[in-house]
Structure formats: C-alpha cells, structure tokens
Enzyme design. Structure first.
Site, PDB file in Angstrom:
ATOM      1  N   LEU A  63      56.735  33.755 -75.247  1.00 52.61           N
ATOM      2  CA  LEU A  63      55.338  33.331 -75.317  1.00 52.61           C
ATOM      3  C   LEU A  63      54.468  34.228 -74.446  1.00 52.61           C
ATOM      4  O   LEU A  63      54.961  34.946 -73.571  1.00 52.61           O
ATOM      5  CB  LEU A  63      55.170  31.841 -74.967  1.00 52.61           C
ATOM      6  CG  LEU A  63      55.291  31.303 -73.560  1.00 52.61           C
ATOM      7  CD1 LEU A  63      54.018  31.496 -72.771  1.00 52.61           C
ATOM      8  CD2 LEU A  63      55.559  29.801 -73.641  1.00 52.61           C
ATOM      9  N   ASP A  71      42.381  21.115 -63.530  1.00 52.34           N
ATOM     10  CA  ASP A  71      41.352  20.548 -62.653  1.00 52.34           C
ATOM     11  C   ASP A  71      41.937  19.412 -61.806  1.00 52.34           C
ATOM     12  O   ASP A  71      42.824  18.687 -62.256  1.00 52.34           O
ATOM     13  CB  ASP A  71      40.189  20.024 -63.512  1.00 52.34           C
ATOM     14  CG  ASP A  71      38.922  19.827 -62.693  1.00 52.34           C
ATOM     15  OD1 ASP A  71      38.886  20.226 -61.508  1.00 52.34           O
ATOM     16  OD2 ASP A  71      37.961  19.258 -63.244  1.00 52.34           O
ATOM     17  N   ARG A  74      34.487  18.145 -69.909  1.00 50.29           N
ATOM     18  CA  ARG A  74      33.576  19.281 -70.120  1.00 50.29           C
ATOM     19  C   ARG A  74      34.400  20.531 -70.361  1.00 50.29           C
ATOM     20  O   ARG A  74      35.527  20.626 -69.889  1.00 50.29           O
ATOM     21  CB  ARG A  74      32.753  19.555 -68.837  1.00 50.29           C
ATOM     22  CG  ARG A  74      31.691  18.585 -68.493  1.00 50.29           C
ATOM     23  CD  ARG A  74      30.900  19.107 -67.275  1.00 50.29           C
ATOM     24  NE  ARG A  74      31.735  19.236 -66.088  1.00 50.29           N
ATOM     25  CZ  ARG A  74      32.035  18.210 -65.278  1.00 50.29           C
ATOM     26  NH1 ARG A  74      31.573  17.016 -65.523  1.00 50.29           N
ATOM     27  NH2 ARG A  74      32.811  18.405 -64.228  1.00 50.29           N
ATOM     28  N   LEU A  75      33.780  21.535 -71.011  1.00 54.46           N
ATOM     29  CA  LEU A  75      34.485  22.812 -71.184  1.00 54.46           C
ATOM     30  C   LEU A  75      34.132  23.793 -70.071  1.00 54.46           C
ATOM     31  O   LEU A  75      34.858  24.768 -69.857  1.00 54.46           O
ATOM     32  CB  LEU A  75      34.181  23.424 -72.549  1.00 54.46           C
ATOM     33  CG  LEU A  75      34.874  22.745 -73.736  1.00 54.46           C
ATOM     34  CD1 LEU A  75      34.505  23.444 -75.029  1.00 54.46           C
ATOM     35  CD2 LEU A  75      36.389  22.726 -73.566  1.00 54.46           C
ATOM     36  N   HIS A 133      45.759  23.493 -54.239  1.00 55.79           N
ATOM     37  CA  HIS A 133      46.011  24.647 -55.116  1.00 55.79           C
ATOM     38  C   HIS A 133      47.490  25.047 -55.039  1.00 55.79           C
ATOM     39  O   HIS A 133      48.096  25.354 -56.056  1.00 55.79           O
ATOM     40  CB  HIS A 133      45.119  25.825 -54.733  1.00 55.79           C
ATOM     41  CG  HIS A 133      43.653  25.525 -54.837  1.00 55.79           C
ATOM     42  ND1 HIS A 133      43.112  24.911 -55.935  1.00 55.79           N
ATOM     43  CD2 HIS A 133      42.611  25.730 -53.977  1.00 55.79           C
ATOM     44  CE1 HIS A 133      41.803  24.761 -55.759  1.00 55.79           C
ATOM     45  NE2 HIS A 133      41.479  25.240 -54.578  1.00 55.79           N
ATOM     46  N   SER A 173      37.213  30.693 -62.054  1.00 54.01           N
ATOM     47  CA  SER A 173      36.007  30.935 -62.852  1.00 54.01           C
ATOM     48  C   SER A 173      35.053  31.847 -62.094  1.00 54.01           C
ATOM     49  O   SER A 173      35.175  32.002 -60.867  1.00 54.01           O
ATOM     50  CB  SER A 173      35.308  29.612 -63.172  1.00 54.01           C
ATOM     51  OG  SER A 173      34.654  29.128 -62.025  1.00 54.01           O
ATOM     52  N   GLY A 197      41.567  19.891 -55.708  1.00 50.13           N
ATOM     53  CA  GLY A 197      40.825  19.510 -54.501  1.00 50.13           C
ATOM     54  C   GLY A 197      40.920  18.008 -54.255  1.00 50.13           C
ATOM     55  O   GLY A 197      41.212  17.567 -53.138  1.00 50.13           O
ATOM     56  N   TRP A 246      43.172  15.955 -55.338  1.00 46.70           N
ATOM     57  CA  TRP A 246      44.567  15.617 -55.012  1.00 46.70           C
ATOM     58  C   TRP A 246      44.800  15.806 -53.513  1.00 46.70           C
ATOM     59  O   TRP A 246      45.400  14.961 -52.847  1.00 46.70           O
ATOM     60  CB  TRP A 246      45.500  16.520 -55.830  1.00 46.70           C
ATOM     61  CG  TRP A 246      46.964  16.247 -55.681  1.00 46.70           C
ATOM     62  CD1 TRP A 246      47.730  15.437 -56.456  1.00 46.70           C
ATOM     63  CD2 TRP A 246      47.852  16.812 -54.695  1.00 46.70           C
ATOM     64  NE1 TRP A 246      49.027  15.452 -56.032  1.00 46.70           N
ATOM     65  CE2 TRP A 246      49.125  16.290 -54.953  1.00 46.70           C
ATOM     66  CE3 TRP A 246      47.692  17.703 -53.634  1.00 46.70           C
ATOM     67  CZ2 TRP A 246      50.248  16.632 -54.182  1.00 46.70           C
ATOM     68  CZ3 TRP A 246      48.798  18.038 -52.864  1.00 46.70           C
ATOM     69  CH2 TRP A 246      50.063  17.504 -53.142  1.00 46.70           C
ATOM     70  N   ARG A 292      32.721  29.081 -53.701  1.00 47.48           N
ATOM     71  CA  ARG A 292      33.458  28.148 -52.824  1.00 47.48           C
ATOM     72  C   ARG A 292      33.595  28.748 -51.422  1.00 47.48           C
ATOM     73  O   ARG A 292      33.415  29.950 -51.236  1.00 47.48           O
ATOM     74  CB  ARG A 292      34.837  27.868 -53.416  1.00 47.48           C
ATOM     75  CG  ARG A 292      34.718  27.113 -54.715  1.00 47.48           C
ATOM     76  CD  ARG A 292      36.058  26.623 -55.197  1.00 47.48           C
ATOM     77  NE  ARG A 292      35.862  25.809 -56.389  1.00 47.48           N
ATOM     78  CZ  ARG A 292      36.695  24.887 -56.819  1.00 47.48           C
ATOM     79  NH1 ARG A 292      37.813  24.649 -56.173  1.00 47.48           N
ATOM     80  NH2 ARG A 292      36.429  24.201 -57.900  1.00 47.48           N
TER      81      ARG A 292
HETATM   82  C1  FPP Z   1      40.488  23.443 -60.023  1.00 48.57           C
HETATM   83  O1  FPP Z   1      40.639  22.344 -59.158  1.00 48.57           O
HETATM   84  C2  FPP Z   1      41.516  24.463 -59.759  1.00 48.57           C
HETATM   85  C3  FPP Z   1      41.282  25.757 -59.390  1.00 48.57           C
HETATM   86  C4  FPP Z   1      39.935  26.298 -59.197  1.00 48.57           C
HETATM   87  C5  FPP Z   1      42.385  26.709 -59.091  1.00 48.57           C
HETATM   88  C6  FPP Z   1      43.559  26.678 -60.015  1.00 48.57           C
HETATM   89  C7  FPP Z   1      44.685  27.368 -59.373  1.00 48.57           C
HETATM   90  C8  FPP Z   1      45.947  26.940 -59.375  1.00 48.57           C
HETATM   91  C9  FPP Z   1      46.398  25.750 -60.108  1.00 48.57           C
HETATM   92  C10 FPP Z   1      46.934  27.714 -58.574  1.00 48.57           C
HETATM   93  C11 FPP Z   1      48.076  28.215 -59.322  1.00 48.57           C
HETATM   94  C12 FPP Z   1      47.715  29.097 -60.440  1.00 48.57           C
HETATM   95  C13 FPP Z   1      48.403  30.199 -60.821  1.00 48.57           C
HETATM   96  C14 FPP Z   1      47.978  30.893 -62.048  1.00 48.57           C
HETATM   97  C15 FPP Z   1      49.510  30.758 -60.043  1.00 48.57           C
HETATM   98  P1  FPP Z   1      39.445  21.970 -58.177  1.00 48.57           P
HETATM   99  O2  FPP Z   1      39.661  22.668 -56.887  1.00 48.57           O
HETATM  100  O3  FPP Z   1      38.146  22.244 -58.855  1.00 48.57           O
HETATM  101  O4  FPP Z   1      39.669  20.425 -58.016  1.00 48.57           O
HETATM  102  P2  FPP Z   1      38.562  19.315 -57.710  1.00 48.57           P
HETATM  103  O5  FPP Z   1      37.682  19.256 -58.931  1.00 48.57           O
HETATM  104  O6  FPP Z   1      39.375  18.083 -57.517  1.00 48.57           O
HETATM  105  O7  FPP Z   1      37.850  19.750 -56.463  1.00 48.57           O
END
Ligand code: FPP
Length: 237
Positions: A127, A16, A190-191, A33, A61, A19, A21, A67
């Site tokens: 793994l 998490d 949170r989960l 991402h 998810s 966004g 970042w 989004r």
């Molecule tokens: C949550 O951050 C992140 C995601 C919904 C996407 C996760 C994807 C990656 C880390 C890309 C690489 C993954 C693989 C498996 C190659 P958010 O966008 O909800 O962040 P925020 O809460 O700050 O908005």
C-alpha cells in the site's frame, strides 16, 4: 444492501484529538502527539490486512505553524524520529511512503529525513502511505493553478484546453485515486482544508474516539460503516 466485502481503495484520516487526550490526563500536548504514533501503526496494519491500497494521514496543516513553538518543534522531532525508526518495518510490509503538501517550509534536516524515507520505501507494493505535511487544500490548489498558468504562459497549453484531468494532474495527489472514505476522529465534523477537490464523492465518517485511542478495531469499524453506505456518484440507483 450492504456488502461487507466492499473495501475502499483509498482511506484518508484527519487524526484529531491528540491535545484533548493529553489534557484529559494532565499531560503536555506533545505527549498526545507521541501517543498518536501507535494508532498510525495500527491503521497501517489494518489497512494492509483489509486490502486498502492508499492511506492518507493529515499529519500537519499549514495552519499548525501557528501553534506554540515548543509543540511545533516536538512534532517535527516526532516526524523525523518516526520515519527513521519505522522505515525498516515499512519496507518489510511493502509500504511506499509519499508526501503531499509544501515541504519547502520545513528545515533542511526534516526535508532530508522525508526524502530518505520516500527513496528507501519506493516501489513498496502492499500500500501507499501518503503523509500530508504542511498541507492545506487551498494551498495545494493555488500551487496547482500556478503550475497550469505557467504552462499556458509558456504556450504549452491553451486556456480552453484545461480540463478536470489537467487540474487532477497538477495537484500533489497526481496519480492517486480520490479518497473513497474520509475519517475524522474526536467527533469534530469538518474537513478543515483537507483534500477538498479530491473529496467530491468521498464518504465521511466521524467517530467520537480521540486519535491516540484509535485502534485496528476502530479502523475496521470505519470500513464496516463504509460498506453499509450506498454511493451513487450523482446517479440514480
Ligand atoms: C491533531 O490533534 C493532530 C496533529 C496536529 C498532529 C498529528 C500527528 C501525529 C498523530 C503524530 C504521528 C504522526 C506521524 C505521521 C508519525 P490536535 O493537537 O489538534 O488535538 P486537539 O484538537 O485535541 O487539540
């Protein structure tokens, strides 16, 4: 007493903060991402080095479809590109890739790429990397209940014969041990519909770091924290 040699067999991570970042840097969300791919590599390296056998990453998810289309498209492209680019290295490291979640909603192209990486990495013994894609616990449990009900309807199983094991085996995570440690980055506690059945006895750890800043050292810190916890599984000491 803490035992620094106590290593979780299965670590699951809610990645998490991508966004936030990106926003902190005045960049587009998808750039966050993209910056989240290196921490995936770092976590895999650290998990392999420390002897973790299963690493589950919450990558997309069922709620993420809501989004903006541009962000969803960018994520799909990133998954495809990443699995293609990383497959040779995953094979070299002995990483077997598995998916959990309902992949039927992905485009044919994305499904093909995912099947390809699963096929090519099958049998990797260092793994297992489990990618949770179009995943949510409630959806997984609903699909599992349907499967069990179908077996009951077909007369293969008596309702009274349904055990916890029957449910375990009907989940996407069949044959994967429950996570010992669940990490969620970015300080959220949170989960969020992630591994709710499987998390029954998991230790939870919520570092403040945003996912793109997650490093091998951060992974080690999570394992150190795990080693300090005392797990009793409802028993007394
Ligand atoms: C949550 O951050 C992140 C995601 C919904 C996407 C996760 C994807 C990656 C880390 C890309 C690489 C993954 C693989 C498996 C190659 P958010 O966008 O909800 O962040 P925020 O809460 O700050 O908005």
């Amino acid at each position: 007493m803490s035992d620094p040699t106590r290593i979780p067999q299965h670590v699951a991570i809610i990645m998490d903060g991508n966004g936030r970042w990106a926003e902190q840097r005045g960049r587009e969300r998808y750039e966050g991402h993209a910056a989240g791919v290196e921490p995936v590599r770092a976590s895999l390296r650290a998990a392999a080095r420390r002897g973790v056998k299963y690493l589950t990453l919450y990558a997309f998810s069922t709620e993420n479809w809501g989004r903006p289309e541009k962000e969803v498209d960018a994520l799909m492209e990133l998954f495809c590109q990443s699995v293609v680019n990383e497959t040779p290295e995953l094979i070299r490291q002995g990483v077997e890739v598995r998916m959990i979640g309902d992949r039927s909603r992905f485009s044919e192209k994305v499904q093909r790429y995912l099947e390809e990486v699963e096929r090519r990495t099958a049998g990797g013994a260092t793994l297992t990397l489990i990618l949770a894609l179009n995943y949510s616990s409630r959806s997984e449990i609903t699909r599992a209940v349907r499967r069990i009900a179908e077996r009951v309807e077909a007369g293969e199983l008596a309702a009274g014969g349904i055990t916890e094991e029957t449910i375990d085996r009907a989940l996407d995570t069949a044959r994967v041990p429950d996570p010992d440690l669940i990490v969620r980055t970015s300080g959220e506690r949170r989960l969020s519909n992630f591994l709710l059945w499987q998390a029954s006895y998991a230790e939870l750890y919520f570092p403040e770091v945003l996912w793109p800043d997650f490093t091998e050292e951060e992974f080690d810190r999570a394992l150190d924290e795990y080693a300090r916890r005392e797990r009793r599984f409802g028993l007394v000491k």
